[in-house]
Design a protein around this motif. Structure first.
Motif, mmCIF file in Angstrom:
data_model
loop_
_atom_site.group_PDB
_atom_site.id
_atom_site.type_symbol
_atom_site.label_atom_id
_atom_site.label_comp_id
_atom_site.label_asym_id
_atom_site.label_seq_id
_atom_site.Cartn_x
_atom_site.Cartn_y
_atom_site.Cartn_z
ATOM 1 N N GLU A 291 54.031 82.619 38.521
ATOM 2 C CA GLU A 291 54.134 83.358 39.782
ATOM 3 C C GLU A 291 53.595 84.783 39.674
ATOM 4 O OE1 GLU A 291 58.123 83.131 41.201
ATOM 5 O OE2 GLU A 291 57.967 81.002 41.708
ATOM 6 N N ILE A 292 52.672 85.020 38.742
ATOM 7 C CA ILE A 292 52.074 86.347 38.610
ATOM 8 C C ILE A 292 50.804 86.470 39.447
ATOM 9 C CG2 ILE A 292 50.913 87.902 36.986
ATOM 10 C CD1 ILE A 292 52.886 87.098 34.875
ATOM 11 N N ALA A 293 49.976 85.454 39.452
ATOM 12 C CA ALA A 293 48.700 85.508 40.173
ATOM 13 C C ALA A 293 48.712 84.558 41.362
ATOM 14 C CB ALA A 293 47.553 85.158 39.227
ATOM 15 N N SER A 294 47.946 84.913 42.398
ATOM 16 C CA SER A 294 47.850 84.052 43.579
ATOM 17 C C SER A 294 46.516 84.288 44.276
ATOM 18 C CB SER A 294 49.000 84.321 44.552
ATOM 19 O OG SER A 294 48.928 85.652 45.056
ATOM 20 N N VAL A 295 46.044 83.261 44.977
ATOM 21 C CA VAL A 295 44.851 83.339 45.803
ATOM 22 C C VAL A 295 45.167 82.641 47.118
ATOM 23 C CG1 VAL A 295 42.413 82.751 46.049
ATOM 24 C CG2 VAL A 295 43.340 83.287 43.780
ATOM 25 N N ALA A 296 44.928 83.327 48.226
ATOM 26 C CA ALA A 296 45.218 82.760 49.540
ATOM 27 C C ALA A 296 43.982 82.828 50.419
ATOM 28 C CB ALA A 296 46.374 83.502 50.200
ATOM 29 N N VAL A 297 43.686 81.725 51.086
ATOM 30 C CA VAL A 297 42.643 81.663 52.106
ATOM 31 C C VAL A 297 43.350 81.491 53.444
ATOM 32 C CG1 VAL A 297 40.606 80.445 52.948
ATOM 33 C CG2 VAL A 297 41.030 80.616 50.481
ATOM 34 N N TRP A 298 43.089 82.379 54.391
ATOM 35 C CA TRP A 298 43.864 82.373 55.625
ATOM 36 C C TRP A 298 42.979 82.586 56.846
ATOM 37 C CZ3 TRP A 298 42.815 86.960 57.866
ATOM 38 C CH2 TRP A 298 42.501 88.046 57.037
ATOM 39 N N GLY A 299 43.522 82.195 57.980
ATOM 40 C CA GLY A 299 42.883 82.438 59.274
ATOM 41 C C GLY A 299 43.946 82.751 60.307
ATOM 42 N N ARG A 300 43.681 83.722 61.158
ATOM 43 C CA ARG A 300 44.616 84.122 62.205
ATOM 44 C C ARG A 300 43.947 83.987 63.572
ATOM 45 N NH1 ARG A 300 45.209 89.010 58.809
ATOM 46 N NH2 ARG A 300 46.818 88.602 57.221
ATOM 47 N N ASN A 301 44.737 83.658 64.558
ATOM 48 C CA ASN A 301 44.238 83.462 65.924
ATOM 49 C C ASN A 301 43.021 82.524 65.889
ATOM 50 O OD1 ASN A 301 43.775 83.617 68.667
ATOM 51 N ND2 ASN A 301 43.108 85.754 68.653
ATOM 52 N N LEU A 302 43.225 81.339 65.363
ATOM 53 C CA LEU A 302 42.119 80.427 65.085
ATOM 54 C C LEU A 302 41.367 80.003 66.343
ATOM 55 C CD1 LEU A 302 43.790 78.201 62.349
ATOM 56 C CD2 LEU A 302 42.160 80.080 62.046
ATOM 57 N N THR A 303 42.027 80.005 67.501
ATOM 58 C CA THR A 303 41.345 79.624 68.745
ATOM 59 C C THR A 303 40.700 80.813 69.438
ATOM 60 O OG1 THR A 303 43.418 79.844 69.979
ATOM 61 C CG2 THR A 303 42.894 77.659 69.088
ATOM 62 N N ASP A 304 40.750 81.993 68.806
ATOM 63 C CA ASP A 304 40.142 83.211 69.351
ATOM 64 C C ASP A 304 40.681 83.536 70.744
ATOM 65 O OD1 ASP A 304 38.561 85.432 68.970
ATOM 66 O OD2 ASP A 304 36.745 84.505 69.793
ATOM 67 N N GLU A 305 41.991 83.452 70.873
ATOM 68 C CA GLU A 305 42.654 83.763 72.143
ATOM 69 C C GLU A 305 42.506 85.251 72.450
ATOM 70 O OE1 GLU A 305 45.856 82.314 75.062
ATOM 71 O OE2 GLU A 305 44.235 81.407 73.900
ATOM 72 N N GLU A 306 42.177 85.581 73.690
ATOM 73 C CA GLU A 306 42.096 86.974 74.118
ATOM 74 C C GLU A 306 43.455 87.404 74.685
ATOM 75 O OE1 GLU A 306 38.887 87.592 76.792
ATOM 76 O OE2 GLU A 306 37.332 87.076 75.329
ATOM 77 N N TYR A 307 43.992 88.480 74.129
ATOM 78 C CA TYR A 307 45.289 88.976 74.582
ATOM 79 C C TYR A 307 45.374 90.461 74.267
ATOM 80 C CZ TYR A 307 46.727 88.819 69.670
ATOM 81 O OH TYR A 307 46.815 89.021 68.315
ATOM 82 N N GLN A 308 46.432 91.098 74.740
ATOM 83 C CA GLN A 308 46.623 92.522 74.511
ATOM 84 C C GLN A 308 47.957 92.767 73.828
ATOM 85 O OE1 GLN A 308 44.413 95.029 77.874
ATOM 86 N NE2 GLN A 308 46.020 93.767 78.745
ATOM 87 N N VAL A 309 47.984 93.790 72.988
ATOM 88 C CA VAL A 309 49.223 94.193 72.336
ATOM 89 C C VAL A 309 49.842 95.392 73.042
ATOM 90 C CG1 VAL A 309 48.565 93.290 70.088
ATOM 91 C CG2 VAL A 309 47.933 95.638 70.700
ATOM 92 N N TYR A 310 49.115 95.976 73.992
ATOM 93 C CA TYR A 310 49.650 97.083 74.782
ATOM 94 C C TYR A 310 48.854 97.182 76.074
ATOM 95 C CZ TYR A 310 50.623 101.789 76.477
ATOM 96 O OH TYR A 310 50.962 102.838 77.269
ATOM 97 N N GLY A 311 49.542 97.497 77.151
ATOM 98 C CA GLY A 311 48.862 97.686 78.416
ATOM 99 C C GLY A 311 49.668 98.597 79.328
#
Length: 337
Positions: A291-311
């Motif tokens: 548990e010393i080393a790690s490699v992660a491949v990731w993706g976020r918002n995979l559908t490329d949704e358009e949204y706002q975090v503030y308005g």
């Protein structure tokens, strides 16, 4: 900021406990500021306003009362009453700084916590009622943020979360929050348009947002996730997928109808509403046996949704917002010393 607290639990009956808690908070804030001009490089900065100073202090005792009962070794129910306090603040986005006073909360909750199938299924649920007083808020007026206390608000809802472990290395998580009522009971005056064509009276309109939905308060929040770990002789491989649904919600309060100074007609400009959204994330990760080393491949918002975090709606520029993170993907390398 200073605080002291104490809590004690007493067994009133077999498998029934009463918990009492108290917390005392005291907050002090000081503000000092001025505006400066920054001329061409090499010339000294020029202070163009007198120094403004302000300060305030507040204190509050808050309480906690919980009655719980262990119906069985795996099922526990409870009812609770808590009071909450959020200190006031200076808003330094403008000059001189304005401020909002403390916000107060009375929270009532009844819930159930349970585990079944040799702890392979965990189910927690709760119904809640929140009564807010002096709700803190920020809005934009002529391009500057203004701090206010919005009055009172009530929130009613139900939330639940479940975690299942069908296999030793497989986890499934489901959670939701249903909030059918989240309204301002009293919000007068509230921010509204200050420029034509929706001005009445010009430049100094007073609006009533009482009864409107609280900002950034969706009726539904739903999350679903799962992960599976594959142990091998060269390390552990974990694959996870997560989904989150958020229903539509307003970025500002509904100030009702306003009159056009040009036509005399009444209009409702409506609220600046964030549409519902669906977000998908995924990750594949390898972790070494120690548990010393790690490699992660990731993706976020995979559908490329358009949204706002503030308005918000401004008094002069209409609707403005800050977009959320688009589809992103990457690799993260980890090493723990």
């Amino acid at each position: 900021s200073y605080a002291a607290f104490a809590q004690a639990t007493y067994e009133v009956f077999a498998d029934t406990n009463l918990t009492l808690g108290i917390r005392y908070s005291k907050d002090e804030q000081d503000y000092e500021g001025h505006t400066q001009q920054y001329p061409a490089s090499g010339t000294p900065t020029v202070i163009v306003s007198p120094t403004a100073t302000d300060d305030f202090e507040s204190d509050k005792s808050t309480y906690r009362v919980v009655l719980d009962h262990q119906f069985s070794p795996d099922v526990m129910g409870y009812i609770s009453y808590n009071t909450g306090y959020k200190t006031g603040f200076f808003n330094i986005a403008g000059f001189p700084a304005d401020s909002a006073g403390p916000e107060h909360l009375d929270a009532y909750e009844v819930g159930l916590k349970s585990e079944f199938l040799d702890n392979r299924l965990r189910l927690n649920m709760a119904a809640y009622y929140y009564d807010y007083q002096e709700v803190q808020a920020l809005y934009l007026l002529n391009g500057l943020a203004v701090a206010i206390n919005a009055g009172s608000a009530e929130v009613k809802g139900f939330e639940a979360e479940a975690t299942a472990v069908p296999l030793d290395d497989w986890n499934i998580r489901l959670g939701f929050n249903w909030m059918p009522d989240a309204d301002y009971d009293e919000y007068t005056p509230c921010p509204g348009p200050q420029n034509p064509p929706y001005v009445f009276p010009p430049g100094s309109a007073v609006y009533d947002c009482s009864g409107s939905r609280m900002i950034n308060a969706p009726e539904w929040d739903v999350s679903l996730g799962t992960d599976y770990t594959i142990p091998t002789s060269v390390g552990n491989f974990n694959v996870s997928v997560a989904y989150k649904y958020t229903s539509d919600f307003p970025w500002d309060a509904d100030f009702g109808d306003v009159r056009s100074p040009f036509t005399g007609d009444y209009y409702n400009t409506g609220v600046y509403e964030e549409p519902s959204r669906h977000l998908f994330n995924a990750q594949a990760k390898w972790t070494s046996l120690n548990e010393i080393a790690s490699v992660a491949v990731w993706g976020r918002n995979l559908t490329d949704e358009e949204y706002q975090v503030y308005g918000t709606q401004t008094s002069s520029s209409g609707e403005i917002g800050m977009p959320g993170e688009p589809r992103t993907y990457g690799v993260t390398l980890g090493y723990h010393f």
